[in-house]
Design an enzyme around this catalytic site. Sequence first.
Site, mmCIF file in Angstrom:
data_model
loop_
_atom_site.group_PDB
_atom_site.id
_atom_site.type_symbol
_atom_site.label_atom_id
_atom_site.label_comp_id
_atom_site.label_asym_id
_atom_site.label_seq_id
_atom_site.Cartn_x
_atom_site.Cartn_y
_atom_site.Cartn_z
ATOM 1 N N GLY A 56 0.753 -1.238 0.000
ATOM 2 C CA GLY A 56 0.000 0.000 0.000
ATOM 3 C C GLY A 56 0.789 1.296 0.000
ATOM 4 O O GLY A 56 0.206 2.363 0.198
ATOM 5 N N TRP A 58 2.088 2.972 -2.523
ATOM 6 C CA TRP A 58 1.637 3.878 -3.583
ATOM 7 C C TRP A 58 0.272 4.463 -3.242
ATOM 8 O O TRP A 58 0.016 5.635 -3.472
ATOM 9 C CB TRP A 58 1.621 3.156 -4.933
ATOM 10 C CG TRP A 58 2.985 3.034 -5.553
ATOM 11 C CD1 TRP A 58 4.179 2.957 -4.898
ATOM 12 C CD2 TRP A 58 3.291 2.986 -6.948
ATOM 13 N NE1 TRP A 58 5.207 2.862 -5.789
ATOM 14 C CE2 TRP A 58 4.702 2.870 -7.053
ATOM 15 C CE3 TRP A 58 2.530 3.003 -8.088
ATOM 16 C CZ2 TRP A 58 5.350 2.799 -8.293
ATOM 17 C CZ3 TRP A 58 3.167 2.919 -9.327
ATOM 18 C CH2 TRP A 58 4.562 2.822 -9.433
ATOM 19 N N ASP A 74 -6.030 -5.559 -4.593
ATOM 20 C CA ASP A 74 -4.982 -6.568 -4.526
ATOM 21 C C ASP A 74 -5.597 -7.846 -3.954
ATOM 22 O O ASP A 74 -6.632 -7.802 -3.271
ATOM 23 C CB ASP A 74 -3.829 -6.096 -3.634
ATOM 24 C CG ASP A 74 -2.534 -6.862 -3.910
ATOM 25 O OD1 ASP A 74 -1.604 -6.247 -4.453
ATOM 26 O OD2 ASP A 74 -2.457 -8.057 -3.582
ATOM 27 N N ASP A 93 -9.091 -10.650 -7.322
ATOM 28 C CA ASP A 93 -8.288 -10.860 -8.523
ATOM 29 C C ASP A 93 -8.681 -9.835 -9.585
ATOM 30 O O ASP A 93 -9.851 -9.762 -9.983
ATOM 31 C CB ASP A 93 -8.537 -12.291 -9.039
ATOM 32 C CG ASP A 93 -7.625 -12.674 -10.184
ATOM 33 O OD1 ASP A 93 -7.156 -11.781 -10.924
ATOM 34 O OD2 ASP A 93 -7.391 -13.885 -10.363
ATOM 35 N N ASP A 115 2.057 -1.167 -9.665
ATOM 36 C CA ASP A 115 3.410 -1.553 -9.257
ATOM 37 C C ASP A 115 3.480 -3.058 -8.990
ATOM 38 O O ASP A 115 4.371 -3.534 -8.309
ATOM 39 C CB ASP A 115 3.821 -0.764 -8.001
ATOM 40 C CG ASP A 115 5.310 -0.877 -7.702
ATOM 41 O OD1 ASP A 115 6.104 -0.834 -8.662
ATOM 42 O OD2 ASP A 115 5.673 -1.010 -6.519
ATOM 43 N N LYS A 155 4.841 -0.926 -13.715
ATOM 44 C CA LYS A 155 6.141 -1.587 -13.622
ATOM 45 C C LYS A 155 6.242 -2.702 -14.661
ATOM 46 O O LYS A 155 5.260 -3.398 -14.936
ATOM 47 C CB LYS A 155 6.330 -2.173 -12.225
ATOM 48 C CG LYS A 155 7.628 -2.969 -12.067
ATOM 49 C CD LYS A 155 8.042 -3.117 -10.632
ATOM 50 C CE LYS A 155 7.099 -3.955 -9.802
ATOM 51 N NZ LYS A 155 7.496 -4.003 -8.383
#
Length: 204
Positions: A56, A58, A74, A93, A115, A155
Amino acid sequence: MPSKYANDYAQSDFWSKKAFTAGYPARSVWKLKEIDEKFSFIQKNCVALDLGAAPGSWTLYLLKNGAARVVSCDLNQLAEIVDGEGLTFIQGDLNETAVREKIKSFSPYDVVVCDAAPSTTGNRTVDTARSEQLVEMALWYAATMLKNGGNFAVKIFQSGRQQELLKKMRAMFTLAKGFKPEACRAESFETYLVGIGKKDCNSQ
């Protein structure tokens, strides 16, 4: 500093210690900070979507730096220290239809970030392929739920497909480029793809 982080702090590197001291659960916060400062990424009172958000850092950075609402998703829970007015957390998901629909209910977004990293095997070919799948997923969210003019960062493990994915992003954004923050580990082959100013596809 919470006592539960004391052992992590003692064994951590410079960026991790800096994160723990500043009240963030992971060193990744400094990567988003660099992206934000370089690209004027986060706008005041924006609505942001954080994909693969746990633990967490970000999400917390977004809340502290201008976001009016942050929707985070998440499979795992966020760290206890990640909280704030305007936070909505969805556990599930990102590829499931029900989760996508719930995330979409808060759209459109001004910012979409991801990320997330895949479960690694040690086989670079396999790991980069899994990373590319996460990038494609994040791009789908950006294409579907990001406002015109909105910003995007994801990312990726560096690979031969990086330029191909950037080409796809250049069709979507006014500016799209790769960027490796200083806070990335020296031995890491991760980098970031950043898209600024989502284009109005209806006007093309």
